[in-house]
Design a protein around this motif. Structure first.
Motif, PDB file in Angstrom:
ATOM      1  N   THR A 171      38.254  28.720  49.204  1.00 39.78           N
ATOM      2  CA  THR A 171      39.578  28.601  48.588  1.00 39.78           C
ATOM      3  C   THR A 171      40.538  28.323  49.718  1.00 39.78           C
ATOM      4  OG1 THR A 171      40.132  30.935  48.821  1.00 39.78           O
ATOM      5  CG2 THR A 171      39.029  30.286  46.782  1.00 39.78           C
ATOM      6  N   LEU A 231      43.178  34.573  40.761  1.00 40.74           N
ATOM      7  CA  LEU A 231      42.972  36.009  40.949  1.00 40.74           C
ATOM      8  C   LEU A 231      43.643  36.488  42.248  1.00 40.74           C
ATOM      9  CD1 LEU A 231      41.529  38.335  39.569  1.00 40.74           C
ATOM     10  CD2 LEU A 231      39.418  37.658  40.680  1.00 40.74           C
ATOM     11  N   GLN A 232      43.572  35.665  43.288  1.00 35.66           N
ATOM     12  CA  GLN A 232      44.262  36.013  44.543  1.00 35.66           C
ATOM     13  C   GLN A 232      45.773  36.123  44.297  1.00 35.66           C
ATOM     14  OE1 GLN A 232      42.143  32.753  46.814  1.00 35.66           O
ATOM     15  NE2 GLN A 232      42.409  34.172  48.514  1.00 35.66           N
ATOM     16  N   THR A 239      46.593  39.291  42.435  1.00 38.22           N
ATOM     17  CA  THR A 239      46.433  40.451  43.314  1.00 38.22           C
ATOM     18  C   THR A 239      47.637  40.579  44.237  1.00 38.22           C
ATOM     19  OG1 THR A 239      44.062  40.082  43.230  1.00 38.22           O
ATOM     20  CG2 THR A 239      44.850  41.558  44.943  1.00 38.22           C
ATOM     21  N   ARG A 240      48.095  39.440  44.747  1.00 39.98           N
ATOM     22  CA  ARG A 240      49.271  39.452  45.621  1.00 39.98           C
ATOM     23  C   ARG A 240      50.497  39.935  44.835  1.00 39.98           C
ATOM     24  NH1 ARG A 240      48.481  34.063  48.021  1.00 39.98           N
ATOM     25  NH2 ARG A 240      46.486  34.874  48.711  1.00 39.98           N
ATOM     26  N   LYS A 291      50.511  41.895  42.302  1.00 41.71           N
ATOM     27  CA  LYS A 291      50.372  43.335  42.072  1.00 41.71           C
ATOM     28  C   LYS A 291      50.780  44.138  43.298  1.00 41.71           C
ATOM     29  CE  LYS A 291      46.771  45.311  40.495  1.00 41.71           C
ATOM     30  NZ  LYS A 291      45.501  45.743  39.877  1.00 41.71           N
ATOM     31  N   GLN A 292      50.342  43.653  44.470  1.00 44.01           N
ATOM     32  CA  GLN A 292      50.700  44.352  45.703  1.00 44.01           C
ATOM     33  C   GLN A 292      52.203  44.311  45.912  1.00 44.01           C
ATOM     34  OE1 GLN A 292      47.383  42.118  47.940  1.00 44.01           O
ATOM     35  NE2 GLN A 292      48.384  43.436  49.441  1.00 44.01           N
ATOM     36  N   GLU A 345      38.386  37.884  36.197  1.00 47.65           N
ATOM     37  CA  GLU A 345      37.149  38.464  36.705  1.00 47.65           C
ATOM     38  C   GLU A 345      35.999  38.209  35.724  1.00 47.65           C
ATOM     39  OE1 GLU A 345      37.307  42.671  36.841  1.00 47.65           O
ATOM     40  OE2 GLU A 345      35.998  42.788  38.580  1.00 47.65           O
ATOM     41  N   PHE A 404      32.472  30.540  50.094  1.00 50.76           N
ATOM     42  CA  PHE A 404      31.290  30.648  49.230  1.00 50.76           C
ATOM     43  C   PHE A 404      30.052  30.178  49.979  1.00 50.76           C
ATOM     44  CE2 PHE A 404      34.896  30.177  46.388  1.00 50.76           C
ATOM     45  CZ  PHE A 404      34.657  31.158  45.447  1.00 50.76           C
ATOM     46  N   ALA A 406      34.608  39.680  42.375  1.00 48.85           N
ATOM     47  CA  ALA A 406      35.719  38.736  42.496  1.00 48.85           C
ATOM     48  C   ALA A 406      37.045  39.475  42.679  1.00 48.85           C
ATOM     49  CB  ALA A 406      35.770  37.841  41.265  1.00 48.85           C
ATOM     50  N   ARG A 407      37.205  40.595  41.986  1.00 49.58           N
ATOM     51  CA  ARG A 407      38.499  41.293  42.069  1.00 49.58           C
ATOM     52  C   ARG A 407      38.736  41.833  43.477  1.00 49.58           C
ATOM     53  NH1 ARG A 407      39.434  44.608  37.898  1.00 49.58           N
ATOM     54  NH2 ARG A 407      40.923  45.826  39.031  1.00 49.58           N
ATOM     55  N   VAL A 409      43.996  39.916  35.564  1.00 48.91           N
ATOM     56  CA  VAL A 409      42.963  40.150  36.575  1.00 48.91           C
ATOM     57  C   VAL A 409      41.597  40.325  35.891  1.00 48.91           C
ATOM     58  CG1 VAL A 409      42.077  41.869  38.219  1.00 48.91           C
ATOM     59  CG2 VAL A 409      44.465  41.121  38.353  1.00 48.91           C
ATOM     60  N   PHE A 410      41.565  41.169  34.850  1.00 51.31           N
ATOM     61  CA  PHE A 410      40.284  41.411  34.184  1.00 51.31           C
ATOM     62  C   PHE A 410      39.752  40.139  33.523  1.00 51.31           C
ATOM     63  CE2 PHE A 410      41.497  45.951  34.414  1.00 51.31           C
ATOM     64  CZ  PHE A 410      40.305  46.440  34.926  1.00 51.31           C
ATOM     65  N   ALA A 425      37.302  40.317  46.287  1.00 52.76           N
ATOM     66  CA  ALA A 425      37.486  39.107  47.097  1.00 52.76           C
ATOM     67  C   ALA A 425      38.923  38.607  46.995  1.00 52.76           C
ATOM     68  CB  ALA A 425      36.516  38.021  46.652  1.00 52.76           C
ATOM     69  N   ALA A 426      39.555  38.878  45.854  1.00 44.31           N
ATOM     70  CA  ALA A 426      40.902  38.369  45.626  1.00 44.31           C
ATOM     71  C   ALA A 426      41.947  38.991  46.553  1.00 44.31           C
ATOM     72  CB  ALA A 426      41.303  38.583  44.166  1.00 44.31           C
ATOM     73  N   TRP A 427      41.589  40.072  47.240  1.00 45.75           N
ATOM     74  CA  TRP A 427      42.521  40.660  48.209  1.00 45.75           C
ATOM     75  C   TRP A 427      42.565  39.839  49.490  1.00 45.75           C
ATOM     76  CZ3 TRP A 427      45.281  45.454  48.010  1.00 45.75           C
ATOM     77  CH2 TRP A 427      45.085  46.179  46.826  1.00 45.75           C
ATOM     78  N   ALA A 428      41.601  38.946  49.665  1.00 46.17           N
ATOM     79  CA  ALA A 428      41.499  38.187  50.908  1.00 46.17           C
ATOM     80  C   ALA A 428      42.473  37.019  50.937  1.00 46.17           C
ATOM     81  CB  ALA A 428      40.074  37.671  51.071  1.00 46.17           C
ATOM     82  N   LEU A 441      39.319  32.006  41.124  1.00 44.07           N
ATOM     83  CA  LEU A 441      39.472  32.986  42.200  1.00 44.07           C
ATOM     84  C   LEU A 441      40.839  32.867  42.866  1.00 44.07           C
ATOM     85  CD1 LEU A 441      36.898  34.808  43.369  1.00 44.07           C
ATOM     86  CD2 LEU A 441      38.139  34.111  45.360  1.00 44.07           C
ATOM     87  N   ARG A 442      41.304  31.622  42.984  1.00 47.06           N
ATOM     88  CA  ARG A 442      42.631  31.425  43.570  1.00 47.06           C
ATOM     89  C   ARG A 442      43.696  32.075  42.679  1.00 47.06           C
ATOM     90  NH1 ARG A 442      42.484  25.657  44.231  1.00 47.06           N
ATOM     91  NH2 ARG A 442      40.498  26.048  45.248  1.00 47.06           N
ATOM     92  N   VAL A 465      38.639  32.773  50.615  1.00 45.70           N
ATOM     93  CA  VAL A 465      37.316  33.144  50.122  1.00 45.70           C
ATOM     94  C   VAL A 465      36.344  32.013  50.448  1.00 45.70           C
ATOM     95  CG1 VAL A 465      35.946  33.873  48.146  1.00 45.70           C
ATOM     96  CG2 VAL A 465      38.387  34.418  48.240  1.00 45.70           C
TER      97      VAL A 465
END
Ligand SMILES: Nc1ncnc2c1ncn2[C@@H]1O[C@H](COP(=O)(O)OP(=O)(O)OP(=O)(O)O)[C@@H](O)[C@H]1O
Ligand SMILES: [Mg+2]
Lengths: 239, 202
Positions: free
Chosen positions: A225, B124-125, B128-129, B131-132, B156, A215, A204-205, B152-153, A207-210, B121-122, A213
Motif C-alpha cells: 500500500t 482500513l488504514q 484507523t488513523r 480513530k486515533q 476487515e 504483501f 488486517a485491523r 473497520v469491521f 496491519a491498518a495501524w502501519a 486495507l488502505r 503494508v
C-alpha cells in the motif's frame, strides 16, 4: 537520513536438493525512523524468515541487511549480539521467554547483559510491563502465566529502553481484540516517537495501524500500500 | 440509509431546525453518509405531511423549528425495536465482480483480489488513523467512534473474505491440475505444495 532498516535484494534458501525451499527471493524493504511497516501474507510466504534475518538471527543466502547504516554481514559475532541487544527489539512468534526467569527478569535480561545496573534494569523492565498492562505479574514465571500474558512479557522485552528498531512476529496472536489494540497502540506510539517498526500479522485491523503494508507471497513482495513519502519525510524533519 | 428515522431520532432530543439536524447527524456519523440540507427539508415536510413531526415556532434567530408528534415517537420506537432486514442482501459489487471474474476466461483473478485487498486495507488504514485522531468525549463522539468501528469491521470482513477466495481458488486450481495431470502420479501434494520450478539459480 539513514534508514533504520535497509534490506536489499534478500534471498534465503533453506535446505538443499529435494528439500530445498526458497523462502525469500529478491526482497527489498526500507524502514525509516518513525515508520511502522506491516508485513502480511499467507502461511509459509516467508514473513518470519524475513524478520529473523532483519533482526540478525539468521543470515541471508544473498543480499544485504543494514540496521542504522551498519551492514550486519560485516559484524563479528559479538558485535552482532551487542547490536541486537542494544538496538533491536524482537517479539518472537512463539514468545521465546526464559522459563527460569520471572517476567521482570526476562525483560531486564538484555539490559543487564549490556552492563546496566540491575536495579535500573529492573525499574525499566517494570515500567515496560506496566505499559503492556501486566506490572502486577512482574515476579511471575512464564509457566504460571496465560498465553496472552506471556506474549505481553515478550512485547515488553522488545520495547524496553531505547530500541531503534522493533521487529514483531504476530505479536497479537494470543491476545483478545481489546489487548491486541492496546499492544498496537503501544507499538504505534514507539514509532511515533522515532523507532522503526516491522509488524508481521494476519490481522488486517492490526496491519491498518502501519504506515505501509507489504504483501509477501511465496517469498516475493507482490504489492504494497502506498505510503505518503512526503508525509513521512515531513514527520522525520519535525524530529 | 434511513434519513426519515434518523431525523425522528434526532428530534427526540427536542425541537430543531434543518441545518441543526444535519449538523447533529454529522456529529455522530462524520461525513460517512453525507446529507444535504435540501434532503433534510424534503424529509421534514414529508414527515409533517404524515403527522410524525409538526412545526414548533421559530427560535430567536427566526429558524423554523420542528418537533416530534406522539405518532412520530411511536414510529421511532418501532424502528429501534425492529431489526434491520438482512433477508435481501444489498447488491454487492465486489461479490458480483468476483463471481463473474472466476467464470470468464482471461481475467487474472488473483490480481483482482490483490488490487481489492490493497484498496480495502488502505481504507482500513484511514479509518484507523481517524480513530486515533478522535480523542473527544461525550455521546456524539462515542457515536462517531462506533460508526468508525462498523467501517473497520466491514473492511476487515471483506479482507478476510478475499483471503478465503484466494485460498479457495488456489485449492481448486491444484485439484484441477492434479485430476488433469495425474497419470499414476499418486495423490496431489499436500498443503505446502509449491510449483516445481527449475528456473531459480540465485
Ligand atoms: N529452518 C528451515 N528449514 C527449512 N525450511 C524452512 C525453515 N524455516 C522456514 N522454512 C520454510 O520457508 C518457508 C517460509 O517460512 P516462514 O516461517 O518464513 O513463513 P511465514 O510466512 O512466517 O509463515 P507463518 O504465517 O505460518 O508463520 C516455508 O515454506 C517454510 O517451510
Ligand atoms: Mg511465521
Amino acid at each position: 537520513m539513514t534508514a533504520v532498516l535497509d534490506i536489499r535484494d534478500l534471498t534465503r534458501v533453506h535446505g538443499a536438493g529435494a528439500a530445498r525451499v526458497v523462502a525469500l527471493r529478491g526482497v527489498s524493504l526500507t524502514v525509516a525512523a518513525g515508520e511502522l511497516v506491516a508485513v502480511m501474507g499467507p502461511s509459509g510466504s516467508g514473513k518470519s524468515t524475513l524478520l529473523t534475518i532483519a533482526g540478525g538471527l539468521d543470515s541471508p543466502t544473498s543480499g544485504t541487511v543494514s540496521v542504522e547504516g551498519t551492514d550486519l554481514g560485516s559484524l563479528s559475532r559479538s558485535a552482532l549480539s551487542a547490536l541486537r541487544r542494544r538496538s533491536v527489539g524482537y517479539v518472537f512468534q512463539d514468545f521465546n521467554l526464559v522459563p527460569a526467569l520471572t517476567a521482570a527478569e526476562n525483560v531486564a535480561l538484555p539490559r543487564e547483559l549490556d552492563g546496566e545496573r540491575p536495579s535500573r534494569a529492573r525499574a525499566a523492565a517494570v515500567a515496560a510491563l506496566e505499559e503492556v498492562g501486566i506490572a502486577d505479574l512482574a515476579d511471575r514465571f512464564p509457566d504460571d502465566m496465560s498465553g496472552g500474558q506471556q506474549q505481553r512479557v515478550a512485547i515488553a522485552r522488545a520495547v524496553v529502553g531505547q530500541r531503534r528498531l522493533v521487529l514483531a512476529d504476530e505479536p497479537t496472536g494470543a491476545l483478545d481484540t481489546e489487548t491486541g489494540e492496546q499492544v498496537l497502540a503501544l507499538l504505534r506510539g514507539r514509532c511515533d516517537a522515532g523507532t522503526g517498526g516491522v509488524l508481521v500479522t494476519h490481522e488486517a485491523r492490526h496491519a491498518a495501524w502501519a504506515d505501509r503494508v507489504v504483501f509477501l507471497r511465496d517469498g516475493v513482495v507482490v504489492d504494497e500500500t502506498r505510503s505518503d513519502a512526503a508525509e513521512v519525510l515531513l514527520d522525520a524533519r519535525k524530529r | 440509509m434511513s434519513v426519515r428515522q434518523a431525523m425522528l431520532a434526532l428530534l427526540e432530543q427536542g425541537p430543531m431546525y434543518g441545518y441543526q439536524l444535519r449538523a447533529e447527524f454529522e456529529d455522530r456519523t462524520g461525513s460517512t453518509w453525507p446529507l444535504n440540507v435540501g434532503q433534510v427539508y424534503t424529509t421534514l415536510s414529508r414527515l409533517e405531511r404524515d403527522g410524525l413531526v409538526e412545526a414548533a415556532g421559530t427560535d430567536e434567530e427566526g429558524h423554523a423549528l420542528y418537533r416530534l408528534t406522539e405518532q412520530g415517537r411511536t414510529e421511532l420506537s418501532a424502528w429501534f425495536s425492529t431489526p434491520v432486514r438482512r433477508t435481501q442482501p444489498p447488491r454487492d459489487e465486489l461479490a458480483i465482480k468476483l463471481a463473474l471474474a472466476v467464470t470468464i476466461t482471461g481475467v487474472d483473478v488473483p490480481a483482482v483480489i490483490q488490487a481489492q485487498r490493497s484498496a480495502t486495507l488502505r481504507a482500513l488504514q484511514d479509518y484507523t488513523r481517524l480513530k486515533q485522531g478522535s480523542r473527544e468525549e461525550g455521546p456524539p463522539a462515542l457515536a462517531w467512534s462506533l460508526v468508525l468501528d462498523s467501517l473497520v469491521f466491514a473492511a476487515e470482513a471483506e479482507i478476510r473474505w478475499l483471503d478465503h477466495c484466494e485460498a479457495r481458488l488456489a485449492r481448486s486450481a491444484r485439484e484441477h491440475a492434479a485430476s488433469g495431470a495425474a497419470t499414476g502420479q499418486g495423490p496431489a501434494a499436500g498443503r505446502h505444495a509449491r510449483p516445481v520450478t527449475g528456473g531459480e539459480r540465485r
